[in-house]
Design an enzyme around this catalytic site. Structure first.
Site, PDB file in Angstrom:
ATOM      1  N   GLU A 177       0.802  -1.218   0.124  1.00 36.92           N
ATOM      2  CA  GLU A 177       0.022   0.077  -0.141  1.00 36.92           C
ATOM      3  C   GLU A 177       0.927   1.263  -0.048  1.00 36.92           C
ATOM      4  OE1 GLU A 177      -2.689   0.270   3.305  1.00 36.92           O
ATOM      5  OE2 GLU A 177      -3.580   2.198   2.661  1.00 36.92           O
ATOM      6  N   LYS A 182      -2.387  -2.018  -3.272  1.00 43.15           N
ATOM      7  CA  LYS A 182      -3.574  -1.116  -2.765  1.00 43.15           C
ATOM      8  C   LYS A 182      -3.140   0.478  -2.933  1.00 43.15           C
ATOM      9  CE  LYS A 182      -5.994  -0.220   1.528  1.00 43.15           C
ATOM     10  NZ  LYS A 182      -6.750  -0.697   2.719  1.00 43.15           N
ATOM     11  N   GLY A 213     -10.126   9.246   2.173  1.00 39.46           N
ATOM     12  CA  GLY A 213     -10.836  10.324   2.546  1.00 39.46           C
ATOM     13  C   GLY A 213     -11.997  10.801   1.702  1.00 39.46           C
TER      14      GLY A 213
HETATM   15  P1  13P Z   1      -9.149   4.290   3.705  1.00 42.19           P
HETATM   16  O1  13P Z   1      -9.876   3.506   2.726  1.00 42.19           O
HETATM   17  O2  13P Z   1     -10.113   4.858   4.933  1.00 42.19           O
HETATM   18  O3  13P Z   1      -8.162   5.193   3.309  1.00 42.19           O
HETATM   19  O4  13P Z   1      -8.575   3.343   4.512  1.00 42.19           O
HETATM   20  C1  13P Z   1      -7.838   2.113   3.913  1.00 42.19           C
HETATM   21  C2  13P Z   1      -6.584   1.898   4.789  1.00 42.19           C
HETATM   22  O5  13P Z   1      -5.663   2.223   4.189  1.00 42.19           O
HETATM   23  C3  13P Z   1      -6.764   0.997   5.676  1.00 42.19           C
HETATM   24  O6  13P Z   1      -5.688  -0.076   5.226  1.00 42.19           O
END
Ligand code: 13P
Length: 354
Positions: free
Chosen positions: A176, A218, A262
């Site tokens: 991510e 991600k 967000g």
């Molecule tokens: P958000 O969809 O709130 O950005 O959170 C995703 C996240 O990074 C949790 O792993």
């Protein structure tokens, strides 16, 4: 890489399904609770997560759920571990394993995500507790001078070391790299930076010998900064996002699961739907791994009250079903109709410290 890893990664992006990110650290979930006047205790957090994980019907649209350390050690009210409660519903349990961001030496306005020390042992423990995949989040902030090349390199290296360790321990890594929406940058600059970050991340993954078939990416969507005076329309966000991913995400990766970052709940769904509706090659499945965009309406509906547990579950079910439809380009106004609280106020979406 074991055949199992590829099977788990592929299952996490099964048709019409995506991932519930419910891995907020205790300080982050506490701030979200406090904004609604909900006390944050081990018990209230357990109740909330159990409400999400056992929402009737939601498993039809959720392939996996990301937990964090406290939750994976908790039991649901049936006495089964939270991980087992998920697995029994056909939802694969995953675990956040990074230790959060710290100032980067030499570039103190930027951060590097830490948590590699002792990671092999922690991964083995989580595998034993039922996790089948893991998550590590790196953060990049756009300003005129950032992200710096050293910030990109340090975070890409850490993501790749983490991913290699996960595969060694038989866990699918979710990689991510998040380019934040905070700031006044244009969508063009977001595309440029997201492309540079993805390029560095896949280079580092190659150098560390990570098998792309056994991981998921991600990323953020390509979007203008929140304070930018020009917010790009949905079609432009989708086009720029898909173009950036085509340029920088290898076809061997089975799935791309976006974070919501967000965006309000409906917009996150609309963007995902539009990306899936665009013509042209999409060599990976494109789905969601949303935190706030799945949870905010459910948290609002629950409000910490036992009598609202069913309402909270219905709200989660609804967002999960909308995003499930968007993951195959079939989200419509009719699917959305009746959504409770999807246009929720922004104040609870502003914190993302983990
Ligand atoms: P958000 O969809 O709130 O950005 O959170 C995703 C996240 O990074 C949790 O792993």
């Amino acid at each position: 890489m074991s055949a199992d890893l590829q099977a788990v990664a592929t299952k996490l992006v099964a048709n019409g399904k995506g991932i519930l990110a419910a891995d907020e650290t205790v300080p982050t979930i506490t701030r979200r609770f406090e904004a609604l006047g909900i006390p944050s205790t081990e018990q209230s957090r357990r109740t909330y997560r159990e409400m999400l994980f056992t929402a009737p019907g939601a498993a039809d649209y959720l392939s996996g759920a990301i937990l964090q350390d406290e939750t994976i050690h908790q039991e649901s009210s049936s006495g089964a571990s939270m991980a087992r409660a998920l697995a029994e519903r056909g939802v694969t349990p995953g675990i956040k394993v990074d230790a959060g961001t710290r100032p980067l030496a030499g570039a103190p306005s930027e951060t590097v995500t830490e948590g590699l020390d002792g990671l092999r042992e922690r991964l083995a423990e989580y595998r034993g507790l039922g996790a089948r995949f893991a998550k590590w989040r790196a953060v990049f902030r756009i300003t005129e001078a950032t992200p710096s090349p050293m910030c990109i390199a340090a975070n890409a290296h850490a993501l790749a070391r983490y991913a290699a360790l996960c595969q060694e321990q038989d866990l699918v890594p979710i990689v991510e790299p998040e380019v934040l929406m905070d700031g006044s940058h244009t969508i063009e600059r977001c595309e440029e930076i997201t492309g540079a970050v993805l390029h560095a991340v896949f280079h580092a993954l190659f150098e560390q010998g990570v098998a792309l078939e056994g991981m998921l990416l991600k990323p953020n969507m390509v979007i203008a900064g929140k304070e930018c005076s020009r917010q790009a329309p949905v079609h432009e966000v989708a086009t720029a996002t898909l173009r950036c991913l085509r340029r920088h995400a290898p076809a061997a990766v089975p799935g791309i699961v976006f974070l919501s970052g967000g965006q309000n709940a409906r917009l996150a769904t609309t963007h995902l739907n539009e990306i899936n509706r665009l013509p042209g090659p999409k060599p990976w499945k494109i789905s969601f791994s949303y935190g706030r965009a799945l949870q905010d309406p459910a948290l609002e509906a629950w409000h910490g009250r036992d009598e609202n547990l069913s309402a909270g579950q219905r709200a989660l079910y609804h967002r999960a079903s909308c995003n499930g439809a968007a993951s195959v380009g079939k989200y419509t106004d009719e699917v959305e109709a009746g959504s409770p609280g999807a246009d929720d106020p922004p104040h609870r979406r502003d914190w993302r410290d983990d």
